[in-house]
Structures are given as C-alpha cells and as structure tokens.
Design a protein around this motif. Sequence first.
Motif, PDB file in Angstrom:
ATOM      1  N   GLN A   1      42.698  39.599  49.356  1.00 14.84           N
ATOM      2  CA  GLN A   1      42.704  38.856  47.907  1.00 14.84           C
ATOM      3  C   GLN A   1      41.713  39.393  47.011  1.00 14.84           C
ATOM      4  O   GLN A   1      40.404  39.164  47.530  1.00 14.84           O
ATOM      5  N   ILE A   2      41.771  39.897  45.889  1.00 13.80           N
ATOM      6  CA  ILE A   2      40.642  40.175  45.201  1.00 13.80           C
ATOM      7  C   ILE A   2      40.631  39.210  43.832  1.00 13.80           C
ATOM      8  O   ILE A   2      41.675  39.186  43.099  1.00 13.80           O
ATOM      9  N   ASP A   3      39.400  38.653  43.719  1.00 10.15           N
ATOM     10  CA  ASP A   3      39.171  37.741  42.542  1.00 10.15           C
ATOM     11  C   ASP A   3      38.566  38.609  41.446  1.00 10.15           C
ATOM     12  O   ASP A   3      37.368  38.856  41.819  1.00 10.15           O
ATOM     13  N   TYR A   4      39.226  38.638  40.537  1.00 10.41           N
ATOM     14  CA  TYR A   4      38.702  39.513  39.253  1.00 10.41           C
ATOM     15  C   TYR A   4      38.211  38.677  38.065  1.00 10.41           C
ATOM     16  O   TYR A   4      38.836  38.203  37.291  1.00 10.41           O
ATOM     17  N   PHE A   5      36.638  38.842  38.064  1.00 11.89           N
ATOM     18  CA  PHE A   5      36.212  37.950  37.144  1.00 11.89           C
ATOM     19  C   PHE A   5      35.789  39.039  35.754  1.00 11.89           C
ATOM     20  O   PHE A   5      35.305  39.937  36.123  1.00 11.89           O
TER      21      PHE A   5
ATOM     22  N   LEU B   1      36.525  34.965  31.684  1.00 12.35           N
ATOM     23  CA  LEU B   1      35.463  33.778  31.652  1.00 12.35           C
ATOM     24  C   LEU B   1      34.785  34.237  30.232  1.00 12.35           C
ATOM     25  O   LEU B   1      34.790  35.146  29.794  1.00 12.35           O
ATOM     26  N   ASP B   2      33.758  33.020  30.114  1.00 13.90           N
ATOM     27  CA  ASP B   2      32.920  33.127  28.826  1.00 13.90           C
ATOM     28  C   ASP B   2      31.455  34.174  29.349  1.00 13.90           C
ATOM     29  O   ASP B   2      30.798  33.479  29.900  1.00 13.90           O
ATOM     30  N   LEU B   3      31.612  35.305  29.133  1.00  8.66           N
ATOM     31  CA  LEU B   3      30.652  36.234  29.550  1.00  8.66           C
ATOM     32  C   LEU B   3      29.063  35.917  28.949  1.00  8.66           C
ATOM     33  O   LEU B   3      28.250  35.982  29.660  1.00  8.66           O
ATOM     34  N   LEU B   4      29.149  35.622  27.610  1.00 10.21           N
ATOM     35  CA  LEU B   4      27.895  35.044  27.199  1.00 10.21           C
ATOM     36  C   LEU B   4      27.426  33.966  27.867  1.00 10.21           C
ATOM     37  O   LEU B   4      26.025  33.809  27.941  1.00 10.21           O
TER      38      LEU B   4
ATOM     39  N   VAL C   1      28.693  35.743  40.758  1.00 10.41           N
ATOM     40  CA  VAL C   1      29.000  36.694  39.591  1.00 10.41           C
ATOM     41  C   VAL C   1      27.916  36.525  38.413  1.00 10.41           C
ATOM     42  O   VAL C   1      27.490  35.651  37.987  1.00 10.41           O
ATOM     43  N   PHE C   2      27.701  37.802  37.696  1.00 11.87           N
ATOM     44  CA  PHE C   2      26.821  37.853  36.665  1.00 11.87           C
ATOM     45  C   PHE C   2      27.065  38.822  35.850  1.00 11.87           C
ATOM     46  O   PHE C   2      26.259  39.046  34.597  1.00 11.87           O
ATOM     47  N   GLY C   3      28.230  39.410  35.777  1.00 14.22           N
ATOM     48  CA  GLY C   3      28.613  40.538  34.724  1.00 14.22           C
ATOM     49  C   GLY C   3      30.027  40.703  34.609  1.00 14.22           C
ATOM     50  O   GLY C   3      30.776  40.049  35.508  1.00 14.22           O
ATOM     51  N   SER C   4      30.488  41.698  33.890  1.00 11.11           N
ATOM     52  CA  SER C   4      31.992  42.049  33.742  1.00 11.11           C
ATOM     53  C   SER C   4      32.159  43.494  33.628  1.00 11.11           C
ATOM     54  O   SER C   4      31.331  44.259  33.019  1.00 11.11           O
ATOM     55  N   PRO C   5      32.950  43.720  34.322  1.00 10.58           N
ATOM     56  CA  PRO C   5      33.944  43.298  35.374  1.00 10.58           C
ATOM     57  C   PRO C   5      33.197  43.188  36.570  1.00 10.58           C
ATOM     58  O   PRO C   5      32.432  44.032  37.039  1.00 10.58           O
TER      59      PRO C   5
ATOM     60  N   GLU D   1      38.183  37.570  51.567  1.00  6.70           N
ATOM     61  CA  GLU D   1      37.947  37.511  52.781  1.00  6.70           C
ATOM     62  C   GLU D   1      36.623  37.773  53.325  1.00  6.70           C
ATOM     63  O   GLU D   1      36.339  37.381  54.374  1.00  6.70           O
ATOM     64  N   THR D   2      35.894  38.777  52.884  1.00 12.52           N
ATOM     65  CA  THR D   2      34.698  39.248  53.164  1.00 12.52           C
ATOM     66  C   THR D   2      33.565  38.844  52.257  1.00 12.52           C
ATOM     67  O   THR D   2      32.364  39.001  52.722  1.00 12.52           O
ATOM     68  N   ASP D   3      33.776  38.133  51.042  1.00 14.36           N
ATOM     69  CA  ASP D   3      32.832  38.024  50.034  1.00 14.36           C
ATOM     70  C   ASP D   3      31.994  39.302  49.584  1.00 14.36           C
ATOM     71  O   ASP D   3      30.947  39.243  49.323  1.00 14.36           O
ATOM     72  N   GLN D   4      32.571  40.454  49.861  1.00 17.40           N
ATOM     73  CA  GLN D   4      32.168  41.437  49.269  1.00 17.40           C
ATOM     74  C   GLN D   4      32.126  41.571  47.593  1.00 17.40           C
ATOM     75  O   GLN D   4      33.352  41.405  47.305  1.00 17.40           O
ATOM     76  N   ARG D   5      31.173  41.990  47.103  1.00 14.52           N
ATOM     77  CA  ARG D   5      31.116  41.826  45.854  1.00 14.52           C
ATOM     78  C   ARG D   5      30.882  43.149  45.075  1.00 14.52           C
ATOM     79  O   ARG D   5      30.075  44.111  45.679  1.00 14.52           O
ATOM     80  N   PHE D   6      31.701  43.320  44.054  1.00 15.18           N
ATOM     81  CA  PHE D   6      31.407  44.623  43.451  1.00 15.18           C
ATOM     82  C   PHE D   6      31.458  44.543  42.061  1.00 15.18           C
ATOM     83  O   PHE D   6      32.214  43.947  41.337  1.00 15.18           O
ATOM     84  N   TRP D   7      30.234  44.963  41.334  1.00 15.16           N
ATOM     85  CA  TRP D   7      30.011  44.700  39.743  1.00 15.16           C
ATOM     86  C   TRP D   7      30.137  46.128  39.109  1.00 15.16           C
ATOM     87  O   TRP D   7      29.433  46.944  39.384  1.00 15.16           O
TER      88      TRP D   7
END
Length: 199
Positions: free
Chosen positions: A3-7, A38-41, A168-172, A178-184
Amino acid sequence: MAQIDYFFSVFSPWTYLAGNRLEDIAARHGATVTYKPLDLLGLFDRTGGTRPAARHPSRMAYRGQELARWAARLGVPMLAQPTLYPPNPAPASYAIIAAQQAGGGDTGALVQGLARALWVEDRNIAEDEVIRAALTAAGFSGDLVTTGLFTGAMAYEKNLEEAVDRGVFGSPFYIVAETDQRFWGQDRLDFLDAHLGEL
C-alpha cells in the motif's frame, strides 16, 4: 500487496513532473495507491519548511532552473510560471478526495489532469469548470465538484494532520505503509520502485 500512501499538493510543480510514474510502478508491483492531497503551505508551516514567497531569490532562481531541467529530461511541456500561482488548492483537492471515494474513474489520471491544467494549459484549477472537465476526462461524474465538497473538506484537514504525524514535509511524498519507508520527491520514484521489488 503493498500500500502506497501518496501525499501531495495539487499545485506543486513536482507533482506535475511525477506524471504517471507512480501508477506505473504500483501496477508493476501489484501495489495500491491511496491519494492524499493536502495543504502544502500549511504543511510547511507545521514542519519547519519555508513558503516559496519567503524564500531567498537565489533559491527560487535555482528552483526555476531545476524545473526546466527536469521538464526537459522527462520530455514534458511546462510553463515557467502559471499566470495565477499559487491557486487555491482546496476545491481541486476536495474533488480528488470525493472522486477516490466515489470510484468508477481513474484517480491518478484526475491528479495528472489537474496538474497539466495548471502547468501546461495555464488554467485556474480552483475554478469549477476546470475541475469538472478534469473529473469527466478521468471517468468521474463532473457533479462531484459540488456534491463532494463536504466529504472532501473533512478529509483534506485530516490528510494534513496525518501527514505531519507520519513525517511528511513536502510534495510529492510517498510512504509504503507496510514498511514505513518514505520517499520525498518525484526524483525518488526509482528508489520507491526498487524498494517495492524487495518486498
């Protein structure tokens, strides 16, 4: 199935440059994507970021060069600066949330259509007619422009809170649940692809 959560922000140029690569990667690995506009600002304010209007001119000049380089690398058209920027992101975000909940269309195509409307067609993505056209083109009911307002507004606020809680701190920004691996960043999609291949 991963599952990929895309912010993301609907007006981020980097969201536009991501194109459909996330969807291609997810399809290749049998992963599902949940779209969380989301509200990026507001996110910048909450996580120590600097709003573009407050950044030093040298940073903004470099940003412009990088955007042009990436557009050329990816072979996509892109305006240097839309006429109205930043637009109000809320109405388009509400529509994306409502469309994803309603189903029956292609949420990825909707996100990309709105990003293209801003960064290629120079349209105001806060206008109902622009959002309605993007909804219809992606296979959704154009009526979600109005019928999805309440649902979208509630989830939009929750997406920001969830983003802050999950780092999360930026977009995208992509998180493999499953792994909580984050990619900014759209330039980290290759790393996301490789990570999914290891699961």
